[in-house]
Design a protein around this motif. Structure first.
Motif, PDB file in Angstrom:
ATOM      1  N   ASP A 134       0.825  -1.213   0.000  1.00  0.00           N
ATOM      2  CA  ASP A 134       0.000   0.000   0.000  1.00  0.00           C
ATOM      3  C   ASP A 134       0.861   1.267   0.000  1.00  0.00           C
ATOM      4  OD1 ASP A 134       0.980  -0.220   2.556  1.00  0.00           O
ATOM      5  OD2 ASP A 134      -0.974  -0.403   3.537  1.00  0.00           O
ATOM      6  N   THR A 135       2.074   1.164  -0.550  1.00  0.00           N
ATOM      7  CA  THR A 135       2.986   2.307  -0.602  1.00  0.00           C
ATOM      8  C   THR A 135       3.008   2.923  -1.995  1.00  0.00           C
ATOM      9  OG1 THR A 135       4.421   1.313   1.079  1.00  0.00           O
ATOM     10  CG2 THR A 135       5.355   3.083  -0.246  1.00  0.00           C
ATOM     11  N   PHE A 136       2.695   4.206  -2.087  1.00  0.00           N
ATOM     12  CA  PHE A 136       2.791   4.963  -3.338  1.00  0.00           C
ATOM     13  C   PHE A 136       4.237   5.420  -3.514  1.00  0.00           C
ATOM     14  CE2 PHE A 136       3.225   9.131  -5.258  1.00  0.00           C
ATOM     15  CZ  PHE A 136       2.565   8.987  -6.474  1.00  0.00           C
ATOM     16  N   VAL A 137       4.783   5.223  -4.711  1.00  0.00           N
ATOM     17  CA  VAL A 137       6.149   5.639  -5.034  1.00  0.00           C
ATOM     18  C   VAL A 137       6.118   6.499  -6.287  1.00  0.00           C
ATOM     19  CG1 VAL A 137       8.438   4.864  -5.729  1.00  0.00           C
ATOM     20  CG2 VAL A 137       7.180   3.586  -3.989  1.00  0.00           C
ATOM     21  N   ALA A 138       6.762   7.657  -6.248  1.00  0.00           N
ATOM     22  CA  ALA A 138       6.787   8.554  -7.407  1.00  0.00           C
ATOM     23  C   ALA A 138       8.092   8.410  -8.169  1.00  0.00           C
ATOM     24  CB  ALA A 138       6.606  10.002  -6.961  1.00  0.00           C
ATOM     25  N   ARG A 139       8.037   8.732  -9.447  1.00  0.00           N
ATOM     26  CA  ARG A 139       9.231   8.710 -10.285  1.00  0.00           C
ATOM     27  C   ARG A 139      10.277   9.678  -9.715  1.00  0.00           C
ATOM     28  NH1 ARG A 139       7.181   9.827 -15.434  1.00  0.00           N
ATOM     29  NH2 ARG A 139       7.013   7.583 -15.816  1.00  0.00           N
ATOM     30  N   GLY A 140      11.521   9.231  -9.631  1.00  0.00           N
ATOM     31  CA  GLY A 140      12.591  10.076  -9.113  1.00  0.00           C
ATOM     32  C   GLY A 140      12.923   9.838  -7.654  1.00  0.00           C
ATOM     33  N   LEU A 141      12.226   8.916  -7.002  1.00  0.00           N
ATOM     34  CA  LEU A 141      12.460   8.673  -5.574  1.00  0.00           C
ATOM     35  C   LEU A 141      13.902   8.233  -5.305  1.00  0.00           C
ATOM     36  CD1 LEU A 141      11.190   8.392  -2.687  1.00  0.00           C
ATOM     37  CD2 LEU A 141      10.884   5.975  -3.231  1.00  0.00           C
ATOM     38  N   LEU A 142      14.420   7.330  -6.136  1.00  0.00           N
ATOM     39  CA  LEU A 142      15.763   6.802  -5.887  1.00  0.00           C
ATOM     40  C   LEU A 142      16.829   7.884  -6.036  1.00  0.00           C
ATOM     41  CD1 LEU A 142      15.677   3.288  -7.588  1.00  0.00           C
ATOM     42  CD2 LEU A 142      14.992   3.956  -5.283  1.00  0.00           C
ATOM     43  N   VAL A 143      16.644   8.792  -6.983  1.00  0.00           N
ATOM     44  CA  VAL A 143      17.618   9.860  -7.203  1.00  0.00           C
ATOM     45  C   VAL A 143      17.717  10.753  -5.977  1.00  0.00           C
ATOM     46  CG1 VAL A 143      18.181  11.871  -8.624  1.00  0.00           C
ATOM     47  CG2 VAL A 143      17.251   9.815  -9.683  1.00  0.00           C
ATOM     48  N   LEU A 144      16.602  10.970  -5.312  1.00  0.00           N
ATOM     49  CA  LEU A 144      16.566  11.842  -4.132  1.00  0.00           C
ATOM     50  C   LEU A 144      17.086  11.158  -2.872  1.00  0.00           C
ATOM     51  CD1 LEU A 144      13.102  13.644  -4.463  1.00  0.00           C
ATOM     52  CD2 LEU A 144      15.374  14.652  -4.745  1.00  0.00           C
ATOM     53  N   ASN A 145      17.327   9.861  -2.959  1.00  0.00           N
ATOM     54  CA  ASN A 145      17.669   9.119  -1.752  1.00  0.00           C
ATOM     55  C   ASN A 145      18.924   8.260  -1.940  1.00  0.00           C
ATOM     56  OD1 ASN A 145      15.245   9.433   0.307  1.00  0.00           O
ATOM     57  ND2 ASN A 145      14.359   9.291  -1.745  1.00  0.00           N
ATOM     58  N   PRO A 146      20.085   8.896  -2.111  1.00  0.00           N
ATOM     59  CA  PRO A 146      21.316   8.117  -2.234  1.00  0.00           C
ATOM     60  C   PRO A 146      21.626   7.393  -0.930  1.00  0.00           C
ATOM     61  CG  PRO A 146      21.820  10.446  -1.962  1.00  0.00           C
ATOM     62  CD  PRO A 146      20.324  10.358  -2.159  1.00  0.00           C
ATOM     63  N   ILE A 147      22.288   6.271  -1.034  1.00  0.00           N
ATOM     64  CA  ILE A 147      22.624   5.503   0.174  1.00  0.00           C
ATOM     65  C   ILE A 147      24.139   5.367   0.311  1.00  0.00           C
ATOM     66  CG2 ILE A 147      20.469   4.225   0.315  1.00  0.00           C
ATOM     67  CD1 ILE A 147      21.948   1.896  -1.044  1.00  0.00           C
ATOM     68  N   GLU A 148      24.821   6.429  -0.054  1.00  0.00           N
ATOM     69  CA  GLU A 148      26.274   6.444   0.072  1.00  0.00           C
ATOM     70  C   GLU A 148      26.664   7.470   1.124  1.00  0.00           C
ATOM     71  OE1 GLU A 148      29.736   7.548  -3.016  1.00  0.00           O
ATOM     72  OE2 GLU A 148      28.598   5.737  -3.526  1.00  0.00           O
ATOM     73  N   SER A 149      27.494   7.077   2.079  1.00  0.00           N
ATOM     74  CA  SER A 149      27.904   7.983   3.145  1.00  0.00           C
ATOM     75  C   SER A 149      29.003   8.922   2.652  1.00  0.00           C
ATOM     76  CB  SER A 149      28.398   7.192   4.355  1.00  0.00           C
ATOM     77  OG  SER A 149      29.459   6.337   3.990  1.00  0.00           O
ATOM     78  N   LYS A 150      29.383   9.884   3.494  1.00  0.00           N
ATOM     79  CA  LYS A 150      30.347  10.904   3.090  1.00  0.00           C
ATOM     80  C   LYS A 150      31.709  10.328   2.737  1.00  0.00           C
ATOM     81  CE  LYS A 150      28.196  14.655   5.719  1.00  0.00           C
ATOM     82  NZ  LYS A 150      28.363  15.641   6.810  1.00  0.00           N
ATOM     83  N   ASP A 151      32.067   9.201   3.340  1.00  0.00           N
ATOM     84  CA  ASP A 151      33.373   8.608   3.045  1.00  0.00           C
ATOM     85  C   ASP A 151      33.339   7.713   1.809  1.00  0.00           C
ATOM     86  OD1 ASP A 151      32.008   6.388   3.886  1.00  0.00           O
ATOM     87  OD2 ASP A 151      33.299   5.953   5.603  1.00  0.00           O
ATOM     88  N   GLY A 152      32.186   7.682   1.120  1.00  0.00           N
ATOM     89  CA  GLY A 152      32.075   6.903  -0.102  1.00  0.00           C
ATOM     90  C   GLY A 152      31.600   5.485   0.099  1.00  0.00           C
ATOM     91  N   SER A 153      31.520   5.044   1.342  1.00  0.00           N
ATOM     92  CA  SER A 153      31.035   3.688   1.601  1.00  0.00           C
ATOM     93  C   SER A 153      29.510   3.667   1.585  1.00  0.00           C
ATOM     94  CB  SER A 153      31.528   3.192   2.966  1.00  0.00           C
ATOM     95  OG  SER A 153      30.983   3.980   4.009  1.00  0.00           O
ATOM     96  N   LYS A 154      28.960   2.542   1.183  1.00  0.00           N
ATOM     97  CA  LYS A 154      27.506   2.422   1.129  1.00  0.00           C
ATOM     98  C   LYS A 154      26.999   1.754   2.395  1.00  0.00           C
ATOM     99  CE  LYS A 154      27.044   2.598  -3.861  1.00  0.00           C
ATOM    100  NZ  LYS A 154      26.467   1.995  -5.080  1.00  0.00           N
ATOM    101  N   LYS A 155      27.222   2.443   3.506  1.00  0.00           N
ATOM    102  CA  LYS A 155      26.801   1.934   4.812  1.00  0.00           C
ATOM    103  C   LYS A 155      25.739   2.874   5.373  1.00  0.00           C
ATOM    104  CE  LYS A 155      27.585  -1.230   8.037  1.00  0.00           C
ATOM    105  NZ  LYS A 155      27.303  -2.650   7.851  1.00  0.00           N
ATOM    106  N   VAL A 156      24.753   3.166   4.550  1.00  0.00           N
ATOM    107  CA  VAL A 156      23.624   4.023   4.926  1.00  0.00           C
ATOM    108  C   VAL A 156      22.348   3.236   4.681  1.00  0.00           C
ATOM    109  CG1 VAL A 156      22.327   6.093   4.292  1.00  0.00           C
ATOM    110  CG2 VAL A 156      24.812   6.207   4.462  1.00  0.00           C
ATOM    111  N   PHE A 157      21.379   3.381   5.559  1.00  0.00           N
ATOM    112  CA  PHE A 157      20.061   2.832   5.261  1.00  0.00           C
ATOM    113  C   PHE A 157      19.037   3.939   5.419  1.00  0.00           C
ATOM    114  CE2 PHE A 157      20.109   2.365   9.856  1.00  0.00           C
ATOM    115  CZ  PHE A 157      18.790   2.528  10.249  1.00  0.00           C
TER     116      PHE A 157
END
Length: 208
Positions: free
Chosen positions: A88-111
């Protein structure tokens, strides 16, 4: 509907441009309805769609267990990043672009997750189950805890484990700079019990 929004968001333009999602996976946990046919009525895009209906060894319905359903779907993912949403979740086009999961040090340890405490209204509280991270980050905590059965607690528990693993928590963007809603809950009747009350009751029941 939510599924219609997923189809629209699966590419970066109305003309069916570059894929935003590599693949969409739907897990149907022993429903009586023919959901596959319902999904096909709306899935009019080229993005690959995998649909799994889960039953017991004899094909009979199983009791609902959301952590098991989520983990079943996670194991089917073959890409680096997972965006998990509820039906039941609505998702709009462009959601992934607005929500990067890369931390400042370049590692992908973000959720990223749909923290109900940041909801703008009562309806948005119910998008608490959205979560996005790399599959490796999710797998490092063994995904959802399948011992948890009560409604509402498993998402909070999962976020707690991700945080404890060293991943940086960030909210999934609800609204873009132009004021457009990027993800929300498709309203339908729920219990009058608030999310906070459900979490407390669930914890009490689980620990009793």
């Amino acid at each position: 509907t939510a599924i219609q929004s997923w189809a629209a968001a699966s590419t970066d333009s109305n003309a069916g441009g570059k894929r935003a999602f590599d693949r969409v996976i739907i897990v149907d946990w022993s429903s009586d309805a023919n959901l596959w046919q319902e999904v096909l009525n709306f899935w009019n895009v080229a993005t690959p769609l995998d649909f799994y209906r889960v039953g017991d060894a004899d094909g009979n319905n199983m009791d609902w267990a959301s952590p098991k359903a989520y983990n079943f779907g996670f194991e089917k993912v073959r890409t680096e990043v997972i965006l998990k949403v509820d039906c039941d979740t609505f998702v709009a086009r462009g959601l992934l672009v607005l929500n990067p999961i890369e931390s400042k040090d370049g590692s992908k340890k973000v959720f990223r997750y749909g923290d109900y405490r940041a909801a703008r209204d009562d309806n948005e509280i119910h998008s608490n189950g959205c979560v996005m991270a790399t599959k490796q980050t999710m797998k490092s905590v063994n995904y959802y805890d399948e011992l948890l059965q009560q409604y509402g607690w498993e998402d909070n528990n999962f976020s707690d484990w991700l945080f404890a693993s060293g991943a940086t928590p960030m909210n999934i963007t609800r609204v873009n700079g132009g004021g457009k809603t990027m993800r929300t809950h498709v309203w339908h009747p729920h219990s009058d019990t608030t999310q906070d009350e459900r979490v407390v009751l669930s914890c009490q029941n689980r620990c009793a």
